[in-house]
Design a protein around this motif. Structure first.
Motif, PDB file in Angstrom:
ATOM      1  N   PRO A   1      18.895  10.619   6.344  1.00 52.90           N
ATOM      2  CA  PRO A   1      19.118  11.147   7.694  1.00 52.90           C
ATOM      3  C   PRO A   1      19.023  12.671   7.732  1.00 52.90           C
ATOM      4  CG  PRO A   1      20.871   9.626   7.022  1.00 52.90           C
ATOM      5  CD  PRO A   1      20.102   9.982   5.795  1.00 52.90           C
ATOM      6  N   HIS A   2      18.485  13.204   8.821  1.00 53.81           N
ATOM      7  CA  HIS A   2      18.463  14.641   9.057  1.00 53.81           C
ATOM      8  C   HIS A   2      19.393  14.983  10.214  1.00 53.81           C
ATOM      9  CE1 HIS A   2      14.185  15.059   7.125  1.00 53.81           C
ATOM     10  NE2 HIS A   2      15.119  14.771   6.250  1.00 53.81           N
ATOM     11  N   ARG A   3      19.777  16.235  10.316  1.00 53.15           N
ATOM     12  CA  ARG A   3      20.715  16.654  11.356  1.00 53.15           C
ATOM     13  C   ARG A   3      20.133  16.507  12.757  1.00 53.15           C
ATOM     14  NH1 ARG A   3      23.677  22.113   8.951  1.00 53.15           N
ATOM     15  NH2 ARG A   3      24.729  21.077   7.196  1.00 53.15           N
ATOM     16  N   ASN A   4      18.803  16.485  12.858  1.00 44.15           N
ATOM     17  CA  ASN A   4      18.180  16.336  14.178  1.00 44.15           C
ATOM     18  C   ASN A   4      18.157  14.892  14.657  1.00 44.15           C
ATOM     19  OD1 ASN A   4      16.230  15.181  12.569  1.00 44.15           O
ATOM     20  ND2 ASN A   4      14.620  16.672  13.037  1.00 44.15           N
ATOM     21  N   GLY A   5      18.776  13.983  13.889  1.00 46.69           N
ATOM     22  CA  GLY A   5      18.822  12.582  14.275  1.00 46.69           C
ATOM     23  C   GLY A   5      17.635  11.778  13.810  1.00 46.69           C
ATOM     24  N   LYS A   6      16.676  12.448  13.170  1.00 44.89           N
ATOM     25  CA  LYS A   6      15.490  11.735  12.677  1.00 44.89           C
ATOM     26  C   LYS A   6      15.661  11.458  11.194  1.00 44.89           C
ATOM     27  CE  LYS A   6      12.567  13.615  16.333  1.00 44.89           C
ATOM     28  NZ  LYS A   6      11.334  14.370  16.684  1.00 44.89           N
TER      29      LYS A   6
ATOM     30  N   GLY B   1       0.790  -1.219   0.000  1.00 41.49           N
ATOM     31  CA  GLY B   1       0.000   0.000   0.000  1.00 41.49           C
ATOM     32  C   GLY B   1       0.825   1.273   0.000  1.00 41.49           C
ATOM     33  N   GLN B   2       2.059   1.213  -0.532  1.00 41.96           N
ATOM     34  CA  GLN B   2       2.946   2.376  -0.520  1.00 41.96           C
ATOM     35  C   GLN B   2       2.969   3.072  -1.885  1.00 41.96           C
ATOM     36  OE1 GLN B   2       4.301   3.171   2.579  1.00 41.96           O
ATOM     37  NE2 GLN B   2       2.847   1.517   2.990  1.00 41.96           N
ATOM     38  N   ARG B   3       3.349   4.354  -1.886  1.00 36.18           N
ATOM     39  CA  ARG B   3       3.499   5.121  -3.118  1.00 36.18           C
ATOM     40  C   ARG B   3       4.961   5.475  -3.328  1.00 36.18           C
ATOM     41  NH1 ARG B   3       1.304  10.102  -3.917  1.00 36.18           N
ATOM     42  NH2 ARG B   3       1.259  10.567  -1.683  1.00 36.18           N
ATOM     43  N   MET B   4       5.471   5.157  -4.517  1.00 31.13           N
ATOM     44  CA  MET B   4       6.860   5.487  -4.812  1.00 31.13           C
ATOM     45  C   MET B   4       7.060   6.999  -4.785  1.00 31.13           C
ATOM     46  SD  MET B   4       8.166   2.753  -7.697  1.00 31.13           S
ATOM     47  CE  MET B   4       6.686   2.687  -8.698  1.00 31.13           C
ATOM     48  N   GLY B   5       8.118   7.428  -4.102  1.00 34.02           N
ATOM     49  CA  GLY B   5       8.459   8.834  -4.054  1.00 34.02           C
ATOM     50  C   GLY B   5       7.860   9.606  -2.903  1.00 34.02           C
ATOM     51  N   SER B   6       6.906   9.021  -2.208  1.00 32.32           N
ATOM     52  CA  SER B   6       6.273   9.716  -1.095  1.00 32.32           C
ATOM     53  C   SER B   6       7.175   9.670   0.144  1.00 32.32           C
ATOM     54  CB  SER B   6       4.925   9.067  -0.772  1.00 32.32           C
ATOM     55  OG  SER B   6       4.296   9.706   0.315  1.00 32.32           O
ATOM     56  N   GLN B   7       7.396  10.817   0.785  1.00 28.65           N
ATOM     57  CA  GLN B   7       8.275  10.885   1.950  1.00 28.65           C
ATOM     58  C   GLN B   7       7.487  10.681   3.241  1.00 28.65           C
ATOM     59  OE1 GLN B   7      11.214  13.811   2.533  1.00 28.65           O
ATOM     60  NE2 GLN B   7      12.037  13.722   0.455  1.00 28.65           N
ATOM     61  N   LEU B   8       8.011   9.817   4.098  1.00 25.62           N
ATOM     62  CA  LEU B   8       7.425   9.548   5.399  1.00 25.62           C
ATOM     63  C   LEU B   8       8.386  10.050   6.474  1.00 25.62           C
ATOM     64  CD1 LEU B   8       6.346   5.862   4.679  1.00 25.62           C
ATOM     65  CD2 LEU B   8       4.803   7.818   4.856  1.00 25.62           C
ATOM     66  N   PRO B   9       7.949  10.940   7.377  1.00 26.19           N
ATOM     67  CA  PRO B   9       8.841  11.422   8.428  1.00 26.19           C
ATOM     68  C   PRO B   9       9.164  10.320   9.424  1.00 26.19           C
ATOM     69  CG  PRO B   9       6.611  12.197   8.789  1.00 26.19           C
ATOM     70  CD  PRO B   9       6.602  11.518   7.456  1.00 26.19           C
ATOM     71  N   VAL B  10      10.426  10.268   9.847  1.00 26.58           N
ATOM     72  CA  VAL B  10      10.929   9.163  10.662  1.00 26.58           C
ATOM     73  C   VAL B  10      11.427   9.664  12.014  1.00 26.58           C
ATOM     74  CG1 VAL B  10      12.876   7.537  10.853  1.00 26.58           C
ATOM     75  CG2 VAL B  10      11.523   7.637   8.754  1.00 26.58           C
ATOM     76  N   GLU B  11      11.188   8.860  13.040  1.00 36.03           N
ATOM     77  CA  GLU B  11      11.852   8.998  14.322  1.00 36.03           C
ATOM     78  C   GLU B  11      12.324   7.611  14.739  1.00 36.03           C
ATOM     79  OE1 GLU B  11       9.167  10.496  17.240  1.00 36.03           O
ATOM     80  OE2 GLU B  11       7.538   9.135  16.687  1.00 36.03           O
ATOM     81  N   TRP B  12      13.059   7.522  15.829  1.00 31.34           N
ATOM     82  CA  TRP B  12      13.643   6.252  16.244  1.00 31.34           C
ATOM     83  C   TRP B  12      13.234   5.935  17.676  1.00 31.34           C
ATOM     84  CZ3 TRP B  12      16.381   3.283  12.775  1.00 31.34           C
ATOM     85  CH2 TRP B  12      16.714   3.920  11.574  1.00 31.34           C
TER      86      TRP B  12
END
Length: 491
Positions: free
Chosen positions: A367-372, A281-292
């Protein structure tokens, strides 16, 4: 299944350009697949033809005209330490040797035999090893890439089990080898398994393998591959545990040059979407915000019912994937494959939780500079003809892409006119700049998969293994060195 030496090219200035070109190719492939029609033109290097090995005369592979190959490191060949070459050739990386014109390979052996079994094992009598009953490990091979002549070949780590893939250590100081299992004393082993181990590039020598010690802080789970971000030293880890939701992990070491000094293990989570299912159910190119989310117990006592690393991560809202395999760093991002994710289904029976496996996905973590960071699905296979179960995705030094297929489906058989009698063939698949897939190599001698694809440091030689059997000496594992007019085509 297997890890690659592509990071050598992707962490240099020229390699960053190559990675960018490869990502353009991957994007073109996605567009080509979505359109449902082939890209016009003649892809690749032309049709394959059955070709004899230059050094043995055996007809083992089919490759395009103009390409040649040598074969070496075959199961049963006597090594410099007096032991026969083990079975089950899997993940591998290529390093610069201290000798000019020589490449040093460190190669996994995914031996799946019972505790203490002598058949095809990785074993040096009397050596220091983690588990005296362990049957798997790594071998180190010094080879002349042009002639296929082996100058030195020896066991570099033993006492482990089911060594599948891995990745290069920070600074290319050696190889991180991973166990694709969580077996332990209840399965007859002397020790708990499911860990990552370090194999120094220059430490082991014939008859003196490294003293294998697990890096337990990196997690106990069914490891597949790892990739190191050279900017932060963070180690990204894939999990391949069939039939269950899998996690994508990150290890933040206190010291990236001393992983054994401890650190924090985490699992990827999609922001504000706990338990997000990336498998379909995913769309190619769509960005999902990540945390850990933190894994509080990275070395769970599974023998006494402790929650697995993945169960801990899912309980904290971690994302679900299906069979994560190849993993590498390039162009400032981490790329990894889901061998059986996707909406186009391969026909196998559903997993226990109802998920039906697909033909594969390729993911990018930025990766982003905020670690996410952000997660993007950059490709999903629409069916077997386009791509069947990607194991490794290799960015070549010239910006091309080679895919190692691992035909994961038992319901969808593949045949090939160049390999009569084989019901499931295995190929190396290339992509042209327009996104059209093409066959680059075909195993014509048995149905074992390709693994461990990696280029020599100078970019002129493609090394690859055929796995052989993980239990018996037939078919044997083999290592190949492939040469040819790379610049004539997209690889």
């Amino acid at each position: 299944m297997t890890q690659l030496d592509r990071r050598r090219f992707l962490t240099t200035a020229g390699g960053t350009v190559a990675a960018g070109l490869a990502m353009q190719t991957l994007g073109s492939h996605a567009a080509w697949a979505q359109a449902g029609r082939p890209h016009h033109g003649n892809p690749g290097y032309g049709p394959l033809r059955r070709t004899r090995a230059a050094n043995t005369g055996e007809e083992l592979l089919a490759v395009p005209a103009g390409f040649t190959y040598t074969v070496f490191g075959i199961t049963g060949d006597r090594m410099n330490d007096g032991q026969p070459t083990p079975i089950a050739h899997d993940g591998m990386a290529a390093f610069r040797s201290q000798r000019r014109g020589v490449v040093r390979l460190i190669r996994n052996h995914e031996v799946r035999n019972p505790p203490g079994s002598p058949t095809g094992r990785v074993h040096i009598p009397g050596s220091a090893r983690y588990d005296d009953l362990g049957v798997a490990g790594t071998t180190t091979v010094d080879v002349d890439p042009r002639s296929g002549r082996v100058l030195q070949h020896f066991v570099s780590l033993n006492g482990t089990i089911v060594n599948c893939a891995g990745g290069m250590m920070m600074g290319q100081r050696g190889w991180l080898t991973c166990e694709e299992t969580t077996a332990g004393p209840k399965q007859g082993w002397q020790q708990k398994h499911g860990y990552v181990y370090q194999v120094p590039l220059h430490g082991p020598r014939p008859g003196r393998p490294v003293n294998a010690q697990p890096v337990k802080a990196m997690g106990r789970f069914s490891h597949e591959a790892v990739a190191v971000d050279p900017r932060t030293g963070h180690v990204y880890e894939t999990e391949d545990d069939s039939g269950k939701p899998n996690g994508f992990f990150r290890y933040r070491p206190r010291n990236p040059y001393r992983l054994e000094a401890g650190g924090v293990l985490e699992m990827l989570k999609i922001v504000d979407r706990p338990g997000y299912d990336c498998r379909e159910g995913q769309r190619m190119g769509s960005q999902l915000p990540v945390e850990w989310v933190r894994i509080d117990d990275p070395d769970p006592d599974l023998e006494n019912g402790a929650a697995t690393c993945t169960q801990q991560g899912l309980a904290a809202g971690g994302a679900k994937f299906n069979r994560l395999e190849g993993c590498w760093y390039g162009d400032g991002s981490i790329y990894f494959n889901s061998t059986s994710g996707g909406d186009a289904k391969n026909g196998d029976a559903p997993n226990p939780d109802g998920f039906q496996e697909g033909y594969g996905q390729v993911w990018r973590y930025i990766p982003h500079r905020n670690g996410k960071g952000a997660l993007v699905m950059v490709y999903e296979s629409p069916g077997r003809k386009a791509l069947d179960s990607p194991d490794n995705l290799t960015f070549t030094p010239r910006g091309g892409i080679i895919l190692c297929e691992d035909d994961a489906s038992g319901a969808d058989e593949d045949t090939h006119p160049l390999a009569p009698g084989l019901s499931n063939v295995n190929r190396l698949i290339g992509l042209d700049p327009g996104g059209q897939p093409f066959e680059f190599a075909l195993n014509v001698t048995d149905d074992s998969e390709f693994a461990g694809a990696c280029f020599s440091p100078d970019g002129d030689t493609l090394f690859a293994n055929t796995l052989g059997s993980t239990n018996t000496v037939t078919p044997p594992g083999r290592t190949y060195a492939i040469h040819g007019p790379w610049r004539r085509g997209p690889l």
